[in-house]
Motif scaffolding. Structure first.
Motif, PDB file in Angstrom:
ATOM      1  N   VAL A  48     -14.043 -50.602 110.658  1.00  2.57           N
ATOM      2  CA  VAL A  48     -15.030 -50.867 109.620  1.00  2.57           C
ATOM      3  C   VAL A  48     -16.411 -50.866 110.276  1.00  2.57           C
ATOM      4  CG1 VAL A  48     -15.883 -52.513 107.931  1.00  2.57           C
ATOM      5  CG2 VAL A  48     -13.428 -52.184 108.205  1.00  2.57           C
ATOM      6  N   ILE A  49     -17.303 -50.027 109.761  1.00  2.00           N
ATOM      7  CA  ILE A  49     -18.675 -49.931 110.274  1.00  2.00           C
ATOM      8  C   ILE A  49     -19.609 -50.382 109.161  1.00  2.00           C
ATOM      9  CG2 ILE A  49     -20.438 -48.397 111.179  1.00  2.00           C
ATOM     10  CD1 ILE A  49     -18.202 -46.605 112.245  1.00  2.00           C
ATOM     11  N   VAL A  50     -20.413 -51.414 109.446  1.00  2.00           N
ATOM     12  CA  VAL A  50     -21.375 -51.953 108.482  1.00  2.00           C
ATOM     13  C   VAL A  50     -22.775 -51.602 108.975  1.00  2.00           C
ATOM     14  CG1 VAL A  50     -22.179 -53.997 107.288  1.00  2.00           C
ATOM     15  CG2 VAL A  50     -19.786 -53.847 107.982  1.00  2.00           C
ATOM     16  N   GLU A  51     -23.527 -50.904 108.133  1.00  2.00           N
ATOM     17  CA  GLU A  51     -24.876 -50.482 108.491  1.00  2.00           C
ATOM     18  C   GLU A  51     -25.918 -51.315 107.751  1.00  2.00           C
ATOM     19  OE1 GLU A  51     -24.989 -46.381 107.542  1.00  2.00           O
ATOM     20  OE2 GLU A  51     -23.846 -45.759 109.324  1.00  2.00           O
ATOM     21  N   GLU A  52     -27.095 -51.365 108.320  1.00  2.67           N
ATOM     22  CA  GLU A  52     -28.182 -52.147 107.726  1.00  2.67           C
ATOM     23  C   GLU A  52     -28.643 -51.481 106.426  1.00  2.67           C
ATOM     24  OE1 GLU A  52     -30.007 -55.466 107.641  1.00  2.67           O
ATOM     25  OE2 GLU A  52     -29.421 -54.965 109.676  1.00  2.67           O
TER      26      GLU A  52
ATOM     27  N   GLN B 135     -13.499 -47.347 107.110  1.00  2.00           N
ATOM     28  CA  GLN B 135     -14.522 -47.452 106.072  1.00  2.00           C
ATOM     29  C   GLN B 135     -15.892 -47.633 106.715  1.00  2.00           C
ATOM     30  OE1 GLN B 135     -13.836 -49.947 102.703  1.00  2.00           O
ATOM     31  NE2 GLN B 135     -11.597 -49.834 102.866  1.00  2.00           N
ATOM     32  N   GLN B 136     -16.894 -47.079 106.038  1.00  2.00           N
ATOM     33  CA  GLN B 136     -18.283 -47.215 106.466  1.00  2.00           C
ATOM     34  C   GLN B 136     -19.095 -47.669 105.259  1.00  2.00           C
ATOM     35  OE1 GLN B 136     -19.918 -43.719 108.254  1.00  2.00           O
ATOM     36  NE2 GLN B 136     -21.836 -44.690 108.838  1.00  2.00           N
ATOM     37  N   VAL B 137     -19.663 -48.872 105.333  1.00  2.00           N
ATOM     38  CA  VAL B 137     -20.372 -49.478 104.211  1.00  2.00           C
ATOM     39  C   VAL B 137     -21.716 -49.987 104.704  1.00  2.00           C
ATOM     40  CG1 VAL B 137     -18.239 -50.125 103.036  1.00  2.00           C
ATOM     41  CG2 VAL B 137     -19.288 -51.722 104.624  1.00  2.00           C
ATOM     42  N   VAL B 138     -22.514 -50.440 103.746  1.00  2.11           N
ATOM     43  CA  VAL B 138     -23.802 -51.062 104.067  1.00  2.11           C
ATOM     44  C   VAL B 138     -23.691 -52.552 103.822  1.00  2.11           C
ATOM     45  CG1 VAL B 138     -25.070 -48.974 103.516  1.00  2.11           C
ATOM     46  CG2 VAL B 138     -24.668 -50.654 101.743  1.00  2.11           C
ATOM     47  N   VAL B 139     -24.656 -53.289 104.302  1.00  2.71           N
ATOM     48  CA  VAL B 139     -24.653 -54.742 104.192  1.00  2.71           C
ATOM     49  C   VAL B 139     -24.642 -55.139 102.715  1.00  2.71           C
ATOM     50  CG1 VAL B 139     -25.961 -56.841 104.661  1.00  2.71           C
ATOM     51  CG2 VAL B 139     -25.801 -55.049 106.394  1.00  2.71           C
ATOM     52  N   GLY B 140     -23.724 -56.102 102.371  1.00  2.00           N
ATOM     53  CA  GLY B 140     -23.648 -56.594 101.007  1.00  2.00           C
ATOM     54  C   GLY B 140     -22.585 -55.925 100.169  1.00  2.00           C
ATOM     55  N   GLU B 141     -22.064 -54.776 100.599  1.00  2.00           N
ATOM     56  CA  GLU B 141     -21.033 -54.111  99.819  1.00  2.00           C
ATOM     57  C   GLU B 141     -19.673 -54.777 100.038  1.00  2.00           C
ATOM     58  OE1 GLU B 141     -22.693 -49.535  99.405  1.00  2.00           O
ATOM     59  OE2 GLU B 141     -20.938 -49.963 100.611  1.00  2.00           O
ATOM     60  N   ARG B 142     -18.757 -54.463  99.133  1.00  2.00           N
ATOM     61  CA  ARG B 142     -17.405 -55.031  99.172  1.00  2.00           C
ATOM     62  C   ARG B 142     -16.486 -54.105  99.961  1.00  2.00           C
ATOM     63  NH1 ARG B 142     -12.859 -55.415  95.250  1.00  2.00           N
ATOM     64  NH2 ARG B 142     -11.993 -57.529  95.322  1.00  2.00           N
TER      65      ARG B 142
ATOM     66  N   ALA C 160     -20.179 -57.687 102.848  1.00  2.00           N
ATOM     67  CA  ALA C 160     -20.114 -57.352 104.267  1.00  2.00           C
ATOM     68  C   ALA C 160     -21.438 -57.643 104.951  1.00  2.00           C
ATOM     69  CB  ALA C 160     -19.754 -55.875 104.438  1.00  2.00           C
ATOM     70  N   THR C 161     -21.358 -58.105 106.184  1.00  2.00           N
ATOM     71  CA  THR C 161     -22.514 -58.336 107.039  1.00  2.00           C
ATOM     72  C   THR C 161     -22.364 -57.520 108.313  1.00  2.00           C
ATOM     73  OG1 THR C 161     -21.481 -60.248 108.097  1.00  2.00           O
ATOM     74  CG2 THR C 161     -22.777 -60.664 106.107  1.00  2.00           C
ATOM     75  N   MET C 162     -23.414 -57.524 109.126  1.00  2.00           N
ATOM     76  CA  MET C 162     -23.361 -56.761 110.368  1.00  2.00           C
ATOM     77  C   MET C 162     -22.296 -57.296 111.307  1.00  2.00           C
ATOM     78  SD  MET C 162     -25.548 -54.351 110.049  1.00  2.00           S
ATOM     79  CE  MET C 162     -25.643 -53.784 111.729  1.00  2.00           C
ATOM     80  N   GLU C 163     -22.012 -58.611 111.211  1.00  2.00           N
ATOM     81  CA  GLU C 163     -20.986 -59.196 112.085  1.00  2.00           C
ATOM     82  C   GLU C 163     -19.582 -58.719 111.720  1.00  2.00           C
ATOM     83  OE1 GLU C 163     -23.284 -60.840 110.543  1.00  2.00           O
ATOM     84  OE2 GLU C 163     -24.616 -61.557 112.141  1.00  2.00           O
ATOM     85  N   ASP C 164     -19.410 -58.137 110.546  1.00  2.00           N
ATOM     86  CA  ASP C 164     -18.079 -57.692 110.124  1.00  2.00           C
ATOM     87  C   ASP C 164     -17.692 -56.349 110.714  1.00  2.00           C
ATOM     88  OD1 ASP C 164     -17.736 -59.957 108.586  1.00  2.00           O
ATOM     89  OD2 ASP C 164     -18.723 -59.055 106.845  1.00  2.00           O
ATOM     90  N   THR C 165     -18.592 -55.710 111.459  1.00  2.00           N
ATOM     91  CA  THR C 165     -18.256 -54.450 112.106  1.00  2.00           C
ATOM     92  C   THR C 165     -17.202 -54.695 113.184  1.00  2.00           C
ATOM     93  OG1 THR C 165     -20.467 -53.578 111.681  1.00  2.00           O
ATOM     94  CG2 THR C 165     -19.169 -52.515 113.415  1.00  2.00           C
ATOM     95  N   GLY C 166     -16.160 -53.893 113.215  1.00  2.08           N
ATOM     96  CA  GLY C 166     -15.120 -54.047 114.218  1.00  2.08           C
ATOM     97  C   GLY C 166     -13.856 -53.306 113.821  1.00  2.08           C
ATOM     98  N   ARG C 167     -12.814 -53.523 114.607  1.00  2.00           N
ATOM     99  CA  ARG C 167     -11.517 -52.895 114.375  1.00  2.00           C
ATOM    100  C   ARG C 167     -10.577 -53.937 113.783  1.00  2.00           C
ATOM    101  NH1 ARG C 167     -11.769 -47.980 116.637  1.00  2.00           N
ATOM    102  NH2 ARG C 167      -9.565 -47.612 116.133  1.00  2.00           N
TER     103      ARG C 167
END
Length: 1177
Positions: free
Chosen positions: A469-473, A394-401, A448-455
């Protein structure tokens, strides 16, 4: 031949080896001559190419290198076995190391535990193998010691084994348990055979015994060494045979004596490391086993049972007396009969059945009959859980579920989620949320926050799956900026900005310093608008103001300009004045006095002329000059005096001064403070195995000062000694008392404390007894939901405790509400309930609690709210497999077909035949789950294609069914004889006009002689339309008929041949043979006579014999020479010459001599026997 260069290189390498050996021996301090002799010997052996040089070299190294009388051996144990690094998450400071020890010596294993991170003293258990606990073996050989360093709180535990034997070798485990933590480690003990006596002085074996030898020959005698080695080897074998009995510990022999199954010998030998199984069994036969006979048990429990998870298991014992009382225990806790545990009594057998075994049933079980016990262990095998569908990237932006979904192979399986290799635990529930729905597992990140990016990885005991999971600004847009402001003194300044995201928070800064809210400064956030409001602007408020959104590299700035206005003040003439600080402000004119103390209030006054003073209390004028409460007047001073203040003296006191120039007033609030009243409603709300939760309400009167905390005391019922439970005041209104004794009655009381002192004690709580309630029910799931009902299912708690479980309560509440409504007033015993009367369309939360004598367990609450509405489920027809092909029935039979379907709400079901409506004799009945197609008596007209349609709100599913009704076919046509030759005839025919709506499978052909008209079958299941009838009789004329056949059988009428087949007759003359008829008559003769018998009274018996004779003889049975006749007690049978006399339940008077007589016209025959009737004692 080996090349000279290679041979020289080989000699050079070996010479280097010998030189190195020389250096080793010389370094160990041996005589130079001996070393030279050894080296020379090796060179000679090399030249002679002796096959045993490698063996001798190993012997020399074995005897020389480890033992040195001159050099002190170096301890390299630390280099070989370096200490393990400490586990930062474990409890062990140091773990037991692997141990190598000789047989007969003592060994000690040491473990050190860090007690600083534990709430109390840890407990330790030592195990050998998987489950053998060594605590039961404490005695002469196994000893357990422990100590504690008080300063560092380090606990040291030791396991000492004296005089180890080879049976002690194997894997050991050390398990440490605290209140909420647990850790374990493993180590190995290896036992070697003892070194033979005299091996410590091996060098003496090398000394030459003849001193007259040449000194240049060296001091070492290798031939003597080898001879002594052979002698020592023989002594070792002899000693090993003598000490064979010491290799197995005595407690293992005791265990072997009680084995009843042969398979247990292999299990015990494998568990305790016994390699010589055959020798062990031979020795066991020689031991005289004297088994201790159990008085209560005929058959005890097996040592262990194994069952797959979800299956049931039966534990059975057999008692010697059916009246003996029997109880079952699980891990020491009494088992009560329930749906889970079923007790059965079958004769002397007592059976415990455990249904639907779970991992909680993996435990030790015990059966007690008075003082005798029988133990066993049940091992529950859990099948591996595989991952059927893994989570997706998944690829989301900051604040999304973010929702990661995975599906496993089994419901209720335990899974583990990790992020970049680090486990996500329940302690991080505020950030991560775990959800289960049947076989599906969810990991939810609400924002989601930027720290939540990972495997992220999900792991089971049978597989794993991974997703990234990739979290973008997220870009933030400014809809309205901040404007500069210019305000005057005492005015209000408002800075306002608007951004695109409602959830974004931020901070305000003034000249780089963060602004904090106060009485004048207000900060608000409403939707997308952020405000900073400054009331009563002052000169120091001037500056640059900045708003910084959290998580974004963005700033909004504006400037506040202060406009100063000068106002001239013209003083006025003052009226009479009361000189008190902050007069006129009630909140600051408050005097506090401790109850019992004296209060004196001197109030200076001024005015010209001298004003008149008036005091009032709560609106009532007060003028007493004497007494406990009085007034004292002096020049420009009025005093108010209270001696020994009481609670009734509290109130609002007002002083008014008046003169012709005016008046002035001041109000004073007097508060009398005291120790508080005792706390109220002191009660025990929860109890556990060794703890209880005490709850109380604050005192009605706090003494005028806030209650700073409470003190709690406890005592046993009947005792007069109270024990303090806390030495520092407790600010909360609840307290958990621990370290209590289960089964003992206690009482508790509470004191309230404020700044003045400690209150009187509260009333004692009613006596209570610590008993542990159950843990929360597990696996709470929603099975079904409608517009007004919800069906829940759960599993029993993992821990029941001593109180067992009496039943369950189900409660529900609306989402966001805290008022739980009970769904059942009476306890429900089964693990399921349908909650009725629910509001339609509402989102409700459900929870289940277990109830026993100790009270309610912690609730098991559903993670997600449930919407009470019939779930729209897509219609789906589950057409049975046998209806996917043509369904065939016979005419007249019933057609009853049940076709299940799914869909919610109840779908609309429509049947059609060939696109049109059904006939009147076809009946359909439809329920919520299936539809029934019914024909009472099938006819050929019912054959055809039937269509089924299931529709729900625009969604539809269809299915088609083919029905064929068959019956017997009609007769074949045009049956005729085509050709006759010899004794053969060819018959041909045509297929029938009506095949019965089924394929013709064959034909049956029959023939008949025209004179007798007796029909005989020629062929069956003949598929061709012709047949050759052979072996016809000469001179006869034959007719033929043919039946057609399908799956219903043969046709009702045959097709008759229109012509006949005539077989011509030759001129033959019969000459009958001359013979004399044989006479088969014979007199009766007994082939098998009667034999004497002995029977038990009350049990039927029979007498048998066999007779031959022609004509068939007449048989008569006699008892003591008297004909038996038609006595119903006797039943005589005659079948193919075998004669049987059945005597039903004979008595003592039925004994005697029985005779069987056979008579025909040629003579008679007799046979008799003696029957003895035995009466059981």
């Amino acid at each position: 031949m080996e090349p000279a260069g290679r041979r020289g290189l080989r000699h050079q390498r070996r010479a280097g080896t010998y030189v190195a050996l020389w250096g080793v021996l010389g370094g160990l301090g041996y005589a130079t001559s001996g070393v030279l002799a050894l080296t020379a010997l090796l060179f000679k052996m090399e030249e002679a190419n002796l096959a045993s040089r490698a063996k001798l070299l190993s012997v020399i190294i074995l005897f020389f290198v480890p033992i040195s009388p001159l050099a002190e051996p170096k301890d390299d144990l630390d280099d070989l076995n370096p200490p393990e690094p400490r586990d930062p998450d474990g409890l062990f400071i140091s773990k037991p190391q692997n141990i190598l020890v000789e047989s007969g010596q003592d060994v000690v294993a040491v473990a050190r535990v860090d007690g600083a991170q534990l709430g109390g003293k840890p407990s330790i258990k030592w195990f050998k193998g998987k489950w053998l606990e060594l605590g039961a073996k404490s005695g002469n050989r196994f000893q357990f010691r422990e100590s504690c360093e008080k300063e560092s709180k380090v606990y040291t535990f030791e396991l000492a084994i004296s005089k180890v034997v080879p049976g002690d070798r194997g894997d050991y485990r050390c398990e440490v348990t605290a209140k909420d933590k647990k850790d374990s480690c493993s180590f190995n003990i290896d036992v070697e055979a003892g070194r033979p006596s005299g091996s410590d002085n091996v060098l003496q074996a090398f000394k030459r015994t003849n001193d007259a030898k040449d000194e240049s020959a060296g001091e070492l005698d290798f031939s003597g060494l080898l001879k002594k080695r052979e002698e020592q080897a023989e002594e070792v074998k002899k000693k090993k045979k003598d000490d064979e009995e010491d290799t197995i510990p005595p407690e293992i022999w005791e265990l072997l004596k009680g084995v009843t199954k042969k398979s247990e010998y292999e299990r015990i030998a494998f568990q305790y490391g016994i390699t010589d199984l055959r020798g062990m069994l031979k020795r066991l036969k020689k031991i005289k086993v004297e088994p201790k006979k159990s008085e209560a048990f005929i058959r005890k429990l097996d040592p262990a049972y194994q069952v797959d998870k979800g299956n049931k298991i039966r534990l059975m014992v057999e008692l010697s007396n059916p009246d003996l009382p029997l109880k079952w225990y699980k891990n020491g806790q009494l088992i009560k009969p329930s749906n889970k545990y079923v007790f059965e009594n079958v004769g002397l057998k007592r059976i415990l059945t455990i249904n639907k075994c779970s991992l909680a049933d993996d435990a030790a079980y015990e059966c007690r009959v008075n003082d005798e016990k029988s133990f066993t262990e049940v091992f529950v095998k859990e099948p591996p859980v595989t991952i059927m569908k893994g989570p997706e990237d998944q690829q989301v932006v900051v604040g999304e579920r973010v929702v990661l979904e995975a599906e496993v192979s089994e419901e209720g399986a335990q899974v583990m989620w990790t992020k970049d290799g680090v486990e996500l635990t329940r302690e991080e529930t505020f950030k991560y949320r775990f959800k289960k729905d049947g076989k599906k597992h969810f990991l939810i990140l609400n924002e989601a926050t930027m720290e939540d990016t990972g495997r992220y990885r999900i792991l089971t005991n049978g597989g794993e799956a991974e997703a990234e999971v990739i979290v973008e600004e997220k870009q933030l847009e400014v809809l309205q900026g901040i404007a500069d402001l210019t305000v005057q003194a005492t005015e209000q300044a408002v800075f306002k900005c608007e951004v695109s995201d409602e959830k974004v928070t931020g901070r305000w800064f003034k000249n780089g310093v963060e602004v904090r809210p106060s009485k004048r400064i207000h900060i608000s956030h409403t939707g997308r608008i952020h405000k900073l409001v400054i009331d009563d602007v002052r000169p120091e408020d001037e500056g640059d103001y900045t708003f910084v959104p959290d998580g974004y590299a963005l700033t909004l700035s504006a400037k506040l300009n202060f406009l100063e206005i000068k106002v001239e003040y013209v003083p006025k003439q003052e009226p009479p004045k009361i000189h008190l600080d902050c007069s006129g402000k009630d909140t600051e004119n408050t005097l506090v006095v401790v109850a019992g103390n004296k209060l004196r209030l001197d109030v200076p006054i001024s005015g010209e002329p001298l004003p008149t003073v008036t005091w009032t209390k709560d609106g009532q004028e007060f003028s007493a000059k004497e007494g406990r409460v009085r007034l004292e007047d002096k020049h420009e001073l009025s005093s108010f005096v209270i001696e020994s203040a009481e609670r009734a003296d509290e109130g609002r006191y007002e002083i008014r001064v008046t003169n012709p120039a005016g008046e002035d007033t001041a109000a004073i609030n007097i508060r009398v403070v005291d120790v508080p009243d005792p706390p109220e409603a002191v009660r025990v709300t929860q109890v556990g195995e060794d703890w209880a939760v005490l709850v109380w309400e604050p005192p009605k009167f706090d003494g005028g000062q806030p209650v700073t905390g409470y003190l709690v005391e406890r005592k046993k019922k009947g005792s007069h000694r109270w024990m303090k439970l806390n030495f520092e005041v407790l600010p909360a209104l609840t307290f958990e008392s621990t370290r209590m004794i289960e089964g003992v009655l206690y009482e508790m009381r509470v004191f309230a404390v404020n700044a003045i002192g400690v209150s009187a004690p509260s009333l004692n709580t009613p006596p209570f007894m610590p008993i542990a309630p159950t843990s929360e029910p597990t696996h709470l799931t929603l099975e079904d939901v409608t517009d007004t009902t919800a069906t829940l299912k759960w599993r029993p708690p993992e821990r029941l405790g001593a109180g067992g479980i009496d039943g369950y309560l189900v409660e529900w509440c609306r989402e966001g509400d805290t008022n739980w409504t009970p769904a059942n007033t009476e306890l429900v015993e089964r693990c399921g309930l349908t909650v009725r009367g629910l509001p339609t369309g509402e989102k409700l939360l459900f929870r289940v609690v277990g109830v026993n004598i100790a009270g309610r367990s912690p609730p098991a609450t559903m993670a997600q709210p449930v919407t009470i509405r019939e779930i729209v489920e897509r219609p789906k027809i589950r057409l049975p497999r046998h209806l996917r092909q043509t369904y065939v029935r016979k005419v007249g039979e019933q057609v009853n077909l049940v076709i299940p379907f799914q869909g919610k709400p109840r779908p609309q079901v429509t049947w059609t035949k060939e696109g049109g409506p059904l006939g009147e004799d076809v009946h359909v009945r439809t329920s919520d789950r299936d539809t029934v197609f019914f024909i009472r008596a099938a006819a050929r007209g019912h054959s055809g294609r039937y269509g089924l349609s299931v529709r729900i709100e625009g969604m539809e599913d269809t299915a088609e069914m083919r029905l064929r009704i068959v019956e017997k076919p009609g007769p074949p046509k045009n049956v005729q004889v085509k050709e006759v030759w010899g004794f053969n005839a060819l018959v041909e025919w045509e297929p029938p006009e009506d095949d019965g709506n089924a394929e013709i499978t064959g034909y049956t052909i029959m023939k008949a002689d025209k004179r007798t008209m007796e029909w005989f079958t020629v062929y069956e299941h003949n598929r061709p339309l012709r047949c050759t009838a052979s072996e016809l009789v000469m001179g006869n004329e034959y007719l033929f008929k043919v039946f057609s056949e399908n799956l219903c059988g043969l046709s009702e009428k045959p097709g008759l041949s229109c012509n006949t087949a005539v077989i011509p007759k030759a001129e033959l003359r019969l000459k009958p043979p001359q013979y004399q008829e044989h006479d088969f008559r014979s007199a009766p003769q007994f082939l098998t006579p009667l034999v004497d018998r002995s029977a038990v009274a009350g049990y039927s018996t029979a007498l048998n014999c066999a007779v031959r004779g022609h004509p068939k003889p007449k048989v008569v049975w006699l008892k003591n020479q008297m004909a038996i006749g038609d006595d119903p007690k006797f039943l005589a049978r005659h079948s193919q010459g075998v004669l049987t006399l059945l005597i039903r339940k004979p008595g003592p008077f039925d004994g005697g001599t029985y005779t069987c007589r056979a008579v025909n016209e040629l003579g008679e025959a007799l046979t008799e026997c003696r029957l003895e009737i035995r009466v059981p004692q």
